[in-house]
Design an enzyme around this catalytic site. Structure first.
Site, mmCIF file in Angstrom:
data_model
loop_
_atom_site.group_PDB
_atom_site.id
_atom_site.type_symbol
_atom_site.label_atom_id
_atom_site.label_comp_id
_atom_site.label_asym_id
_atom_site.label_seq_id
_atom_site.Cartn_x
_atom_site.Cartn_y
_atom_site.Cartn_z
ATOM 1 N N ASP A 52 0.843 -1.212 0.000
ATOM 2 C CA ASP A 52 0.000 0.000 0.000
ATOM 3 C C ASP A 52 0.879 1.263 0.000
ATOM 4 O O ASP A 52 0.689 2.181 -0.809
ATOM 5 C CB ASP A 52 -0.915 0.035 1.233
ATOM 6 C CG ASP A 52 -1.839 -1.173 1.347
ATOM 7 O OD1 ASP A 52 -3.059 -0.993 1.355
ATOM 8 O OD2 ASP A 52 -1.330 -2.324 1.420
ATOM 9 N N THR A 149 -7.225 -4.498 0.551
ATOM 10 C CA THR A 149 -5.978 -4.973 1.178
ATOM 11 C C THR A 149 -6.191 -6.343 1.830
ATOM 12 O O THR A 149 -5.292 -7.186 1.821
ATOM 13 C CB THR A 149 -5.474 -3.938 2.215
ATOM 14 O OG1 THR A 149 -5.333 -2.680 1.540
ATOM 15 C CG2 THR A 149 -4.133 -4.317 2.801
#
Ligand SMILES: Nc1ncnc2c1ncn2[C@@H]1O[C@H](COP(=O)(O)OS(=O)(=O)O)[C@@H](OP(=O)(O)O)[C@H]1O
Ligand SMILES: [Mg+2]
Ligand SMILES: [Mg+2]
Ligand SMILES: [Mg+2]
Length: 381
Positions: A52, A149
């Site tokens: 990320d 995620t």
């Protein structure tokens, strides 16, 4: 020339999303097998990973170099809070290494690498620069470096999502879906691979040619899909782009509805009730991330509904890229009151009426909105 508007922006956005997909693909296996060191929990308990932060830094650096950091406003999901903690040195090191590795491969995508490797403060600065508040005027890039995620750390679906909002309207959307094959039929093969992953040797480059990058420009009436860049291949525009379109099915009996995997993210029993009342028969397709928007734009499913719990405020980066791609592919996206989503009010979709309804066409959309009105009072939301 009107047709050329946003051409440069779209070009860079597509290239950098390809780069980001390749970064994520390289990291995903390691994260799935090595786990916790590269995955952290944020204050709301949601996961965040080296991928990320690294994607956010990479995209931020490329956009700032290309357009000039003074001219670029970026709204993105991540910040440097966790990275700034005293015990985060190895995490920061992993991010810096990942970003430099990725940026050194920029020429393969027709983009420029930095003259020398970025240092820690340059990488952290690239991440924190994405703290624009957006708003109704001007140009703002909107980035979800890794959407889904949770799917990413579970070896499943996720997306890299980059959009450009101008004067409150999404004008460009790019969605990188590294595990969503160009051919839908390959999807089950991919899952079989994951189920048996611990017993198989690492996949070949060919194996990973099973993602796609989708993109659209507002008002073009076209949405496109490209294969990912693998092995020694270089990005050469248009990289085998092909047009995609929404499904022509408008009979609810034949339609498939996507929804979030996590029950906490959308009320599954409410959407099941809605689906039942409009006559949907197929099992819902639960898939992580904005791959749900990709599925509608490509005609793999006809409907996507998300009804988060009361009080949850949807963020613009979870929707911007998907909305313009679905609309240009011929679909309809509104809130549950039938109004378009409002990207002009900063990081949140302010004023959203209850939930999000994405449809392949107007007929199905009307039925769903009517059903929301009919079943809302009796729901427990
Ligand atoms: N409680 C709650 N309610 C609603 N939405 C939430 C919630 N928590 C998180 N999020 C945001 O949802 C993003 C993932 O949404 P999905 O539709 O892909 O959900 S799921 O992963 O399939 O369950 C996810 O995006 P990422 O953080 O980028 O993965 C979040 O922004
Ligand atoms: Mg997200
Ligand atoms: Mg995210
Ligand atoms: Mg997140």
């Amino acid at each position: 020339m009107e047709g050329e508007k946003y051409a440069k922006e779209l070009d860079v956005a597509v290239r950098v999303v390809h780069m980001a997909c390749s970064l994520c693909q390289r990291l995903q296996q390691g994260i799935v097998s090595a786990g916790s060191d590269l995955v952290k929990s944020k204050e709301d308990d949601s996961p965040v990973t080296v991928a990320d932060w690294s994607v956010q830094a990479t995209v931020s650096w490329i956009l700032s170099e290309f357009f000039g950091s003074q001219n670029v406003s970026i709204i993105a999901e991540e910040d440097v809070q966790t990275l700034s903690k005293a015990d985060s040195a190895s995490l920061v090191e992993a991010v810096v290494n990942t970003v430099n590795e990725c940026l050194s491969g920029a020429p393969k995508y027709g983009l420029k690498s930095p003259p020398k490797a970025l240092n820690t403060s340059q990488v952290l600065e690239a991440i924190s620069r994405c703290n624009s508040v957006g708003g109704p005027k001007g140009r703002h890039w909107v980035l979800d470096p890794v959407d889904g995620t949770l799917g990413f750390v579970r070896g499943d679906q996720y997306a890299v999502a980059l959009a450009l909002v101008e004067d409150g309207k999404v004008v460009i959307g790019v969605l990188g879906c590294p595990n969503y094959p160009m051919k839908k039929e390959l999807l089950s093969y991919h899952y079989q691979y994951h189920e048996t992953m611990s017993r198989l040797s690492p996949p070949s480059d060919d194996m990973w040619e099973r993602g796609c990058v989708m993109y659209a420009k507002r008002g073009s009436g076209e949405a496109w899909m490209q294969p990912p860049i693998t092995g020694d291949k270089k990005f050469v525009w248009p990289n085998s782009a092909r047009l995609v379109q929404v499904s022509s099915i408008d009979d609810p009996k034949l339609a498939t509805c996507c929804e979030p995997v996590e029950k906490a993210n959308s009320d599954h029993s409410f959407t099941a009730g809605l689906a039942h009342s409009v006559g949907l028969r197929n099992q819902p397709l639960r898939v992580y991330s904005m791959v749900k928007y990709a599925a509608i734009a490509r005609g793999d499913a006809e409907l996507f509904m998300k009804f988060a719990r009361t009080g949850y405020k949807e963020k613009i980066w979870d929707h911007a890229a998907g909305v313009v791609i679905v609309e240009e592919a011929g679909g309809v996206v509104t809130d549950a009151g039938g109004r378009p989503l409002d990207f002009s009010k900063g990081p949140y979709l302010e004023g959203l009426d209850r939930g999000i309804v994405v449809c392949s066409g107007a007929t199905l959309h009307e039925k769903i909105i009517d059903a929301v009105y009919a079943s809302w009072d009796s729901s427990n939301l």
